[in-house]
Design a protein around this motif. Structure first.
Motif, PDB file in Angstrom:
ATOM      1  N   VAL A 140      15.370   2.733  -8.087  1.00 52.15           N
ATOM      2  CA  VAL A 140      13.839   2.990  -6.473  1.00 52.15           C
ATOM      3  C   VAL A 140      12.891   2.564  -7.688  1.00 52.15           C
ATOM      4  CG1 VAL A 140      13.332   3.442  -4.558  1.00 52.15           C
ATOM      5  CG2 VAL A 140      15.688   3.276  -4.988  1.00 52.15           C
ATOM      6  N   GLU A 141      12.623   3.030  -8.302  1.00 44.86           N
ATOM      7  CA  GLU A 141      11.009   3.394  -8.907  1.00 44.86           C
ATOM      8  C   GLU A 141      10.743   2.196  -9.318  1.00 44.86           C
ATOM      9  OE1 GLU A 141       9.283   5.437  -9.217  1.00 44.86           O
ATOM     10  OE2 GLU A 141       9.490   7.655  -8.815  1.00 44.86           O
ATOM     11  N   ALA A 178       8.228  -2.865 -10.209  1.00 42.44           N
ATOM     12  CA  ALA A 178       8.360  -4.492 -10.325  1.00 42.44           C
ATOM     13  C   ALA A 178       7.321  -5.588  -9.901  1.00 42.44           C
ATOM     14  CB  ALA A 178       9.575  -5.059 -10.772  1.00 42.44           C
ATOM     15  N   LYS A 179       7.280  -4.574  -8.037  1.00 48.14           N
ATOM     16  CA  LYS A 179       7.144  -5.210  -7.129  1.00 48.14           C
ATOM     17  C   LYS A 179       5.445  -4.666  -6.775  1.00 48.14           C
ATOM     18  CE  LYS A 179       9.998  -6.435  -4.340  1.00 48.14           C
ATOM     19  NZ  LYS A 179       9.877  -7.902  -3.263  1.00 48.14           N
ATOM     20  N   ALA A 180       5.108  -3.856  -7.445  1.00 49.67           N
ATOM     21  CA  ALA A 180       3.542  -2.930  -7.517  1.00 49.67           C
ATOM     22  C   ALA A 180       3.239  -4.196  -8.486  1.00 49.67           C
ATOM     23  CB  ALA A 180       3.098  -2.020  -7.266  1.00 49.67           C
ATOM     24  N   VAL A 221       5.393   8.065  -6.036  1.00 53.22           N
ATOM     25  CA  VAL A 221       4.434   9.878  -6.814  1.00 53.22           C
ATOM     26  C   VAL A 221       5.558  10.216  -5.344  1.00 53.22           C
ATOM     27  CG1 VAL A 221       3.306  11.174  -5.726  1.00 53.22           C
ATOM     28  CG2 VAL A 221       2.626   9.204  -7.242  1.00 53.22           C
ATOM     29  N   SER A 222       6.280   9.816  -4.681  1.00 56.27           N
ATOM     30  CA  SER A 222       6.893  11.481  -3.521  1.00 56.27           C
ATOM     31  C   SER A 222       8.230  11.377  -4.524  1.00 56.27           C
ATOM     32  CB  SER A 222       6.940  10.933  -2.542  1.00 56.27           C
ATOM     33  OG  SER A 222       5.712  10.815  -2.114  1.00 56.27           O
ATOM     34  N   ARG A 251       0.536  -1.179  -0.305  1.00 61.64           N
ATOM     35  CA  ARG A 251      -0.026  -0.349   0.267  1.00 61.64           C
ATOM     36  C   ARG A 251       0.935   1.439  -0.335  1.00 61.64           C
ATOM     37  NH1 ARG A 251      -0.181   2.049   4.989  1.00 61.64           N
ATOM     38  NH2 ARG A 251       0.380   1.399   6.670  1.00 61.64           N
ATOM     39  N   LEU A 252       2.403   0.911   0.316  1.00 64.67           N
ATOM     40  CA  LEU A 252       2.466   2.179   0.310  1.00 64.67           C
ATOM     41  C   LEU A 252       3.864   2.457  -0.920  1.00 64.67           C
ATOM     42  CD1 LEU A 252       5.048   2.176   3.824  1.00 64.67           C
ATOM     43  CD2 LEU A 252       3.425   3.385   3.307  1.00 64.67           C
ATOM     44  N   TYR A 253       3.468   1.617  -1.798  1.00 64.31           N
ATOM     45  CA  TYR A 253       4.792   1.606  -3.186  1.00 64.31           C
ATOM     46  C   TYR A 253       4.250   2.579  -4.203  1.00 64.31           C
ATOM     47  CZ  TYR A 253       5.561  -3.057  -2.000  1.00 64.31           C
ATOM     48  OH  TYR A 253       6.235  -4.335  -1.737  1.00 64.31           O
TER      49      TYR A 253
END
Length: 98
Positions: free
Chosen positions: A83-84, A89-91, A41-42, A34-36
């Motif tokens: 990192v993005e 990929a994780k999302a 975006v940040s 839920r934090l991805y």
């Protein structure tokens, strides 16, 4: 004077980037999907801000070369993109499984 303000903003954004990347890596390790998106975006917003302040520093400083700052921005954006990409990929893997 103006250069000092831009430099301070640039350094503050760099520290913010480190915090966001640390949070993103921690979220990936803890599988907090839920934090991805908010972290991604940040990170993108801070990266754009860093590019603008970097360009402003080139314009305002007679000592900085565009090549030197450009190479630093390229390395910085490479880390942000990595990192993005990991967050994406994780999302995607969680969306695919769900």
């Amino acid at each position: 004077m103006l250069y000092g303000v831009v430099l301070a903003l640039h350094i503050f954004a760099a520290c913010t980037t480190i915090a966001i990347i640390g949070g993103a890596l921690y979220a990936m390790v803890k599988k907090s999907e839920r934090l991805y998106k908010p972290l991604g975006v940040s990170l993108a917003i801070v990266a754009v801000f860093q590019v603008f302040t970097g360009i402003a520093m080139i314009i305002l400083s007679p000592e900085l070369s565009a090549l030197k700052v450009g190479l630093h921005l390229l390395a910085y954006l490479g880390v942000c993109l990595l990192v993005e990409g990991l967050l994406f990929a994780k999302a995607r893997s969680y969306a695919w499984i769900s």
